[in-house]
Every structure is written in C-alpha cells, then in structure tokens.
Design an enzyme around this catalytic site. Structure first.
Site, short mmCIF file in Angstrom:
data_model
loop_
_atom_site.label_atom_id
_atom_site.label_comp_id
_atom_site.label_asym_id
_atom_site.label_seq_id
_atom_site.Cartn_x
_atom_site.Cartn_y
_atom_site.Cartn_z
N HIS A 59 -10.30 -5.44 -2.98
CA HIS A 59 -8.97 -5.86 -1.78
C HIS A 59 -9.26 -5.82 -0.95
CE1 HIS A 59 -9.92 -1.33 -2.44
NE2 HIS A 59 -9.08 -1.36 -1.04
N PHE A 60 -8.28 -7.06 -0.48
CA PHE A 60 -7.81 -6.86 1.01
C PHE A 60 -6.92 -6.32 1.82
CE2 PHE A 60 -10.65 -10.36 -0.89
CZ PHE A 60 -11.38 -10.69 0.60
N HIS A 61 -7.13 -5.33 3.12
CA HIS A 61 -5.57 -4.96 3.31
C HIS A 61 -5.33 -5.96 4.73
CE1 HIS A 61 -6.62 -0.45 2.20
NE2 HIS A 61 -7.42 -1.08 1.92
N GLN B 104 -14.56 2.45 1.40
CA GLN B 104 -14.09 1.90 0.02
C GLN B 104 -13.32 2.99 -1.19
OE1 GLN B 104 -15.76 -0.80 -2.53
NE2 GLN B 104 -14.21 -1.49 -3.41
N ASN C 297 -13.56 -3.35 2.49
CA ASN C 297 -14.32 -2.58 2.81
C ASN C 297 -15.03 -2.29 1.40
OD1 ASN C 297 -12.95 -1.19 4.58
ND2 ASN C 297 -11.39 -0.33 3.43
N ASP D 273 0.89 -1.25 -0.20
CA ASP D 273 0.35 -0.08 -0.01
C ASP D 273 1.20 1.33 -0.29
OD1 ASP D 273 -3.06 0.55 1.17
OD2 ASP D 273 -1.52 2.38 1.22
N ILE D 274 0.81 2.04 -1.08
CA ILE D 274 1.49 3.59 -1.09
C ILE D 274 1.73 4.43 0.17
CG2 ILE D 274 -0.55 5.10 -2.05
CD1 ILE D 274 1.78 5.40 -3.87
P1 5GP Z 1 -10.11 1.33 0.29
O1 5GP Z 1 -10.26 2.90 0.76
O2 5GP Z 1 -10.33 1.49 -0.82
O3 5GP Z 1 -10.13 -0.26 0.79
O4 5GP Z 1 -7.80 1.17 0.25
C1 5GP Z 1 -7.43 1.78 -1.05
C2 5GP Z 1 -6.06 1.43 -0.86
O5 5GP Z 1 -5.53 2.47 -1.81
C3 5GP Z 1 -5.33 3.35 0.34
O6 5GP Z 1 -5.36 2.10 1.31
C4 5GP Z 1 -4.71 3.11 -0.38
O7 5GP Z 1 -3.39 3.99 0.86
C5 5GP Z 1 -4.11 2.59 -1.87
N1 5GP Z 1 -3.83 3.20 -2.65
C6 5GP Z 1 -4.15 4.37 -3.36
N2 5GP Z 1 -3.50 4.37 -4.61
C7 5GP Z 1 -2.33 3.82 -4.69
C8 5GP Z 1 -1.56 3.64 -5.27
O8 5GP Z 1 -1.65 3.95 -6.56
N3 5GP Z 1 -0.62 2.52 -5.17
C9 5GP Z 1 -0.61 1.67 -4.06
N4 5GP Z 1 0.39 0.67 -3.94
N5 5GP Z 1 -1.06 1.47 -3.24
C10 5GP Z 1 -2.52 2.94 -3.62
#
Ligand code: 5GP
Ligand code: ZN
Length: 130
Positions: free
Chosen positions: A99-101, A93, A86, A30-31
């Site tokens: 995706h799974f964190h 989300q 999420n 995660d970035i």
């Molecule tokens: P969500 O809130 O959709 O469950 O999580 C999305 C996740 O994607 C966030 O934790 C965010 O930091 C990560 N993310 C967003 N853009 C990028 C990206 O360009 N590269 C990577 N590696 N992670 C990303």
C-alpha cells in the site's frame, strides 16, 4: 488472501471509509491518520510488498495514487503531499498487503517524517555505487 487485513477490508468483511476505487485499485482512509485525509492506496489483488507485486498492476496503482494525491491536494487545500511505501517489518511495514500512504501536508502541521543524514567518505560512495 484469506486472513490479510486489507484483503478483508477490500472484500467488505471489515468496514472502511473508501474514497476511491477502479478495476485494479482501491483507497480508504487510514484509521490512525498522520493528518486528516491520510489515505491508503493499494491493489485489490493481494501482493505482499514491492518485491512480489506484479509490474503492470503496480504501474496502475501508482497512477491511481497520483490521481488521488491530486484530488486530496485540491479538496483539502493541502500545501504538499507525502507518498510513502514501506517494505518489510524493519522498514516500518505493519500490514503485509502492499500500500501507498498518501499524507496531505499543511504549512503548520505537526507531522514528522524523519531519517538521519549520515556522513560518508568518497571511497564509501564509490563502493556503494558499485
Ligand atoms: P504500514 O506501517 O504497514 O505501512 O501501514 C499500515 C497502516 O494501516 C497504518 O498507518 C495503520 O494506521 C493502518 N491501519 C491498520 N489497521 C487498519 C484498519 O483496520 N483500517 C484502516 N483503515 N487502516 C488501518
Ligand atoms: Zn491482502
């Protein structure tokens, strides 16, 4: 999907730090990690969320999430792991590719994963159970 951020990462159009890959699943860091090692695991094939992901595929992705969780726990010597997923904007989300964190946890880390604990009467439990 053409303009999906994670599809673009999977296709290699946007760089990522890939840590796992098999036939159906991929994982990259995660970035904006909650902790070092925070990893996102997902199917290569686009699905928006848990409601539209294919059952068999989802099964294989959660097994990949298990393998990755064990690897992260061992290699980073984590004390625990949160697996978070999420669905929908109001559930947090942001990227609409399921995706799974995988978040490694350490005894003294500063990560807060929080939700309130509401009070409910017996009759309300009965109703909601139905
Ligand atoms: P969500 O809130 O959709 O469950 O999580 C999305 C996740 O994607 C966030 O934790 C965010 O930091 C990560 N993310 C967003 N853009 C990028 C990206 O360009 N590269 C990577 N590696 N992670 C990303
Ligand atoms: Zn996608």
């Amino acid at each position: 999907m053409e303009n999906c951020l994670f599809c673009r990462i999977i296709r290699g159009e946007i760089p990522s730090r890939r840590v796992y890959e098999d036939k159906d699943s991929v994982a990259f860091l995660d970035i904006n990690p909650a902790n070092p090692g925070h990893t996102l695991v997902m199917p290569k094939k686009h699905a928006e969320n848990i409601f539209d992901a294919d059952d068999e595929l989802l099964g294989r992705v959660i097994v990949a999430a298990k393998v990755i969780s064990k690897k992260i726990k061992e290699s980073l010597n984590a004390d625990g792991i949160n697996v978070i997923q999420n669905n929908g904007r109001h559930a947090g989300q942001i990227v609409n590719h399921i995706h799974f964190h995988i978040i490694p946890r350490f005894a003294n880390d500063t990560v807060i994963i929080s939700y309130p604990q509401i009070k409910m009467e017996d009759k309300d439990f009965e109703e909601i159970q139905k």
